[in-house]
Structures are given as structure tokens and as C-alpha cells.
Design an enzyme around this catalytic site. Sequence first.
Site, PDB file in Angstrom:
ATOM      1  N   TYR A   1      -8.048   8.593  -0.481  1.00  0.00           N
ATOM      2  CA  TYR A   1      -8.566   9.757   0.910  1.00  0.00           C
ATOM      3  C   TYR A   1      -7.846  10.977   0.369  1.00  0.00           C
ATOM      4  O   TYR A   1      -9.207  12.239   0.565  1.00  0.00           O
ATOM      5  CB  TYR A   1      -9.942   9.406   1.777  1.00  0.00           C
ATOM      6  CG  TYR A   1     -10.593   7.621   1.651  1.00  0.00           C
ATOM      7  CD1 TYR A   1     -11.886   8.348   1.348  1.00  0.00           C
ATOM      8  CD2 TYR A   1     -10.651   6.935   1.980  1.00  0.00           C
ATOM      9  CE1 TYR A   1     -12.756   6.906   1.356  1.00  0.00           C
ATOM     10  CE2 TYR A   1     -11.058   5.810   1.622  1.00  0.00           C
ATOM     11  CZ  TYR A   1     -12.279   6.099   1.000  1.00  0.00           C
ATOM     12  OH  TYR A   1     -13.371   5.365   1.270  1.00  0.00           O
TER      13      TYR A   1
ATOM     14  N   HIS B   1     -12.960  -7.300   6.437  1.00  0.00           N
ATOM     15  CA  HIS B   1     -13.246  -5.588   6.634  1.00  0.00           C
ATOM     16  C   HIS B   1     -13.179  -5.045   8.058  1.00  0.00           C
ATOM     17  O   HIS B   1     -14.255  -4.841   8.883  1.00  0.00           O
ATOM     18  CB  HIS B   1     -13.935  -5.210   5.257  1.00  0.00           C
ATOM     19  CG  HIS B   1     -14.265  -3.986   5.152  1.00  0.00           C
ATOM     20  ND1 HIS B   1     -14.281  -3.348   4.472  1.00  0.00           N
ATOM     21  CD2 HIS B   1     -14.110  -2.803   6.222  1.00  0.00           C
ATOM     22  CE1 HIS B   1     -13.839  -2.015   3.901  1.00  0.00           C
ATOM     23  NE2 HIS B   1     -14.284  -1.687   5.343  1.00  0.00           N
TER      24      HIS B   1
ATOM     25  N   GLU C   1      -7.379  -2.360   4.581  1.00  0.00           N
ATOM     26  CA  GLU C   1      -6.517  -1.454   4.870  1.00  0.00           C
ATOM     27  C   GLU C   1      -5.890  -2.077   6.170  1.00  0.00           C
ATOM     28  O   GLU C   1      -6.535  -1.375   7.497  1.00  0.00           O
ATOM     29  CB  GLU C   1      -7.464  -0.343   5.623  1.00  0.00           C
ATOM     30  CG  GLU C   1      -8.494   0.088   4.126  1.00  0.00           C
ATOM     31  CD  GLU C   1      -9.140   1.259   4.596  1.00  0.00           C
ATOM     32  OE1 GLU C   1      -9.993   1.804   5.936  1.00  0.00           O
ATOM     33  OE2 GLU C   1      -9.722   2.642   3.563  1.00  0.00           O
TER      34      GLU C   1
ATOM     35  N   ASN D   1      -7.007   1.934  -1.829  1.00  0.00           N
ATOM     36  CA  ASN D   1      -7.859   3.130  -1.185  1.00  0.00           C
ATOM     37  C   ASN D   1      -7.285   4.429  -1.105  1.00  0.00           C
ATOM     38  O   ASN D   1      -6.388   4.716  -0.244  1.00  0.00           O
ATOM     39  CB  ASN D   1      -8.265   2.539  -0.018  1.00  0.00           C
ATOM     40  CG  ASN D   1      -9.214   1.417   0.135  1.00  0.00           C
ATOM     41  OD1 ASN D   1      -9.638   1.171  -1.132  1.00  0.00           O
ATOM     42  ND2 ASN D   1      -9.613   0.747   1.218  1.00  0.00           N
TER      43      ASN D   1
ATOM     44  N   ARG E   1     -17.529  -4.597  -5.089  1.00  0.00           N
ATOM     45  CA  ARG E   1     -16.624  -4.988  -4.247  1.00  0.00           C
ATOM     46  C   ARG E   1     -17.527  -4.801  -2.790  1.00  0.00           C
ATOM     47  O   ARG E   1     -17.955  -3.734  -2.572  1.00  0.00           O
ATOM     48  CB  ARG E   1     -15.679  -3.459  -4.007  1.00  0.00           C
ATOM     49  CG  ARG E   1     -14.768  -4.468  -2.666  1.00  0.00           C
ATOM     50  CD  ARG E   1     -13.529  -3.372  -3.292  1.00  0.00           C
ATOM     51  NE  ARG E   1     -12.237  -3.704  -1.339  1.00  0.00           N
ATOM     52  CZ  ARG E   1     -12.348  -3.106  -0.842  1.00  0.00           C
ATOM     53  NH1 ARG E   1     -12.460  -1.839  -0.335  1.00  0.00           N
ATOM     54  NH2 ARG E   1     -11.209  -3.566   0.817  1.00  0.00           N
TER      55      ARG E   1
ATOM     56  N   GLU F   1     -11.473   1.709  -3.555  1.00  0.00           N
ATOM     57  CA  GLU F   1     -11.861   2.916  -2.513  1.00  0.00           C
ATOM     58  C   GLU F   1     -11.233   4.216  -2.628  1.00  0.00           C
ATOM     59  O   GLU F   1     -10.238   4.890  -3.000  1.00  0.00           O
ATOM     60  CB  GLU F   1     -11.650   2.743  -1.396  1.00  0.00           C
ATOM     61  CG  GLU F   1     -12.743   1.794  -0.771  1.00  0.00           C
ATOM     62  CD  GLU F   1     -12.543   1.441   0.812  1.00  0.00           C
ATOM     63  OE1 GLU F   1     -12.345   2.498   1.901  1.00  0.00           O
ATOM     64  OE2 GLU F   1     -13.146   0.085   1.380  1.00  0.00           O
TER      65      GLU F   1
END
Length: 444
Positions: A295, A122, A167, A293, A78, A347
Site C-alpha cells: 500500500y 484474516h 498480514e 500486500n 481471493r 492486495e
Amino acid sequence: MTQVSHFPADFSWGVATSAFQIEGAANEDGKGPSIWDKFCETPSHIKDQSNGIVACDHYHRYREDVGIIASLGLDSYRFSMAWSRVQPQGKGAWNEAGFDFYARLIDALCEKNIAPHLTLYHWDLPLGLQTAGGWLARDTAYRFADYAQEVAHRFGHRVASIATHNEPWCTANLGYGNAQFAPGVADAKSAIQVSHHLLLSHGLALQAMRQVAAPAQLGIVLNQWTADAATDSAADRQMAELEYARSVQWFMGPIFKGHYPELALRAHGVNAPVVHEGDMAIIHQKIDFLGVNYYFRAYCSAEVPPRPAPAQQGVTDMGWEIYPQGLTELLLKLHAEYTLPSIYITENGMANADQVEQAKVPDAARIDFVREHLAALAKAMAHGVDVRGYFLWSLLDNFEWNSGYSKRFGIVHVDYLTQQRTLKDSALWYRDYVRQQRAIHVAA
Ligand code: IFM
């Protein structure tokens, strides 16, 4: 010891990067400046006063980097396209030399049987568009759709997927809400209007790309988290509910249900976005995949000072709580709330203070992190969530936005003076993990 989870035979195993964070060549071959090039010119914006002019020099070393992905036995990569590399002003003339770079990169990936997954945006808006109002200007959404259509036309038959945004929560809230990211605006009302224009641009881009009728899967990548109340108090619970509404549901609602969440709209009050008639229908369109994504979770405490997250599994070098079970919880919650398309974990990874020691980079903490998150992912899948792939963030250590090069997220260490790449232990572990997954299916 954690048991090895089982993933389907056709599950995609990959790594992710983004253009500004690795490419460098900021002023080469006709590339125009982006808002991040500009943002980095103010020393106080970036922790180590660095910039993206050279970064990982991936623009010149992409073959070596693709070779590393291949050597790890991964099947997917990606990456993002720098809009200002292919359209220097963000409108008007295309830059053929810029498109040639991505064509070469895609060729190199395909030669190694690695499926390219392209992200259009991005965070590196062409500076020319910023001068014309950036994402606060509705017109930028239409410029983005033009760009998306051109990319789909040129590459939509060569890449596995195209994501519109990465995002958008960050673009809006860190770029316009608290000035941590480019373009460095701190204004709550602007951030909310920008989030609407980003969603609108996503919908317009989908429409524009669909006209091309290329086989690439089309979708969007959202950073998401669950929001847990620190205690059972009404104040903490309300805070958690609002946090979830303002972050996750704010983007998921318009895309999957055609409206913003009531709770967040009420909380925004006079800052609620200006929405034109027809906007929500444009945003509320079928997508082929959703990129998630993950985290950390949000830990919500109304106390002063707020109760810190317990962080029983520690924190990363970013100070983020390590909370693998949050991935299971998030996916199950999304699954219950929305009618979802296929999901990719686009991610997941951690920053660690890695160092090269005798040509090796021991990063046991990252191995634990990834293993536990994969176990959490497998758990969600066992409960029926349709996840098709996992992209570890990141292939390389890279420019971590306002932290500059001070945070290392890669499974490959980069020496920024020599540009030497060294596989960390986590890269070798990931290679073996994927191999083991494949072997399970071969043996079956
Ligand atoms: O480096 C970033 C990436 O650009 C977007 N997602 C989060 C990563 C780690 O902060």
C-alpha cells in the site's frame, strides 16, 4: 500518458476481500463470535461505532457478488474463511452450515471459471480461543493447524491456493502492540510473542495441510514496505534499517532463512520472543507462493517532529502516501535478499471518498493509482521477479476495521442502507485493462 504494461498470458487477474469485512450474518447458521464481533461492542473502538453484523451482506448476496467478478472478466478471487463460522469455538465441533456456505461460494466461483484463493486467517479469531489466551497462548497455534487441516481436507482440491495468514504484522502489532485492532491489547512484549506464535502456527498449519496432499498451492500473505530514510543523516538511516528489520525481515527471515533478523532481535532486547527448540525449523518450510500486500512505503525521520513523506503523488483517503515506485523497489529488494517462490500481489488499492453521481461513481484517483502500481509491478517483473497474479483490494466497499464504513476501498460502491452495488469507474477501467492484456496475447 503512462504506457500500458505487458503481463504474461497466464497472469491471474483478481480482486480480494475478507470474511469479517463483507460477510455479515454474524450470528447466523451457527457461527460463533469472533474477537472482532466483541471489539466492535465498545463504541470508542470503531470510528463510526459500526460493526460487522450486516457488513455487505455478502453471506446472502454472494451470487450477485460472484456475478460482478465474472462481469469484469476476472479469473481469480481471493477471500477469507471466518474460522468461527466453521468451528464456532475455535476447537471441537465443526459447523456444517458454515462449511456449506463456503462450498456454495466455491461452487459459484467455479461455475464462472473464477479460481478461488482462500485465506484461513484474516484477523477474526474465534472468541472462545481469545478467552483461552488468544495468540499469546502457544496452544492457539496448534488449534490453527487443526483448523487448517480440516479446511485443506474439505477444500484443498477445489481452491487454487490456501494462505495461512493475512498480514500477521497487523495481528501482532495493531492487535497486541497498540490496541488499534482486536483484541485491543497494548503491550510491546506481547506483540512480539504473538508474532512468533503466528509464525509457528503458519508452519504447523503447512505441515498439517501437507499431510492432506491436496493440489492447492500453500503460502502466506505478508504486508510489506520499503523503509526509506528521510535524509542522509545517520539517525534517519539507522531508523530506516531498523524499521525494515522489525517489519519485513521479522517475518521473511524465519520463513525463508530460518531465523529472526539479528538487528531486530537486539532491538527487542528483553521483549524478544520465547522460542522453543524446533520452532524455527517448523516455520522455515518451503511454501508454494508468497502473497505480498503493498500500500505505501515507510518514511523514516528521526527528527522531532518527524519530516513528513513528500507525497508527490498525493495521499489516499487513509492519509497513506501514494508511492507506486515503492512496489518495484520492494520486490527487487526481496528478490535480492531471499530465494523466493512465485509471488502474488495479494492486495493493492486505495481508499477514496467516492460518491454515486447519477448512477456512476467517478474515481479517477483510484484508476491512476492502480495503473501506476501495475506499471511498477511490470517493471519489477521485467527485472526477473516472478509474479503470477494481481488482486485489487477490494471488490467491494467494506468494513475497514477501526475506521468502520467511513473508508471506501472498493471498485464497487456499496450503499449500506440498500445494499445496492454500483460499479465505480475503476471497475470498468480494470475490466478493460484486463481485456486489453488478454487481447495482446490473442493478437500475438
Ligand atoms: O482492509 C485492509 C485489509 O483487511 C488488509 N490489508 C489492508 C486493507 C486496507 O487497510
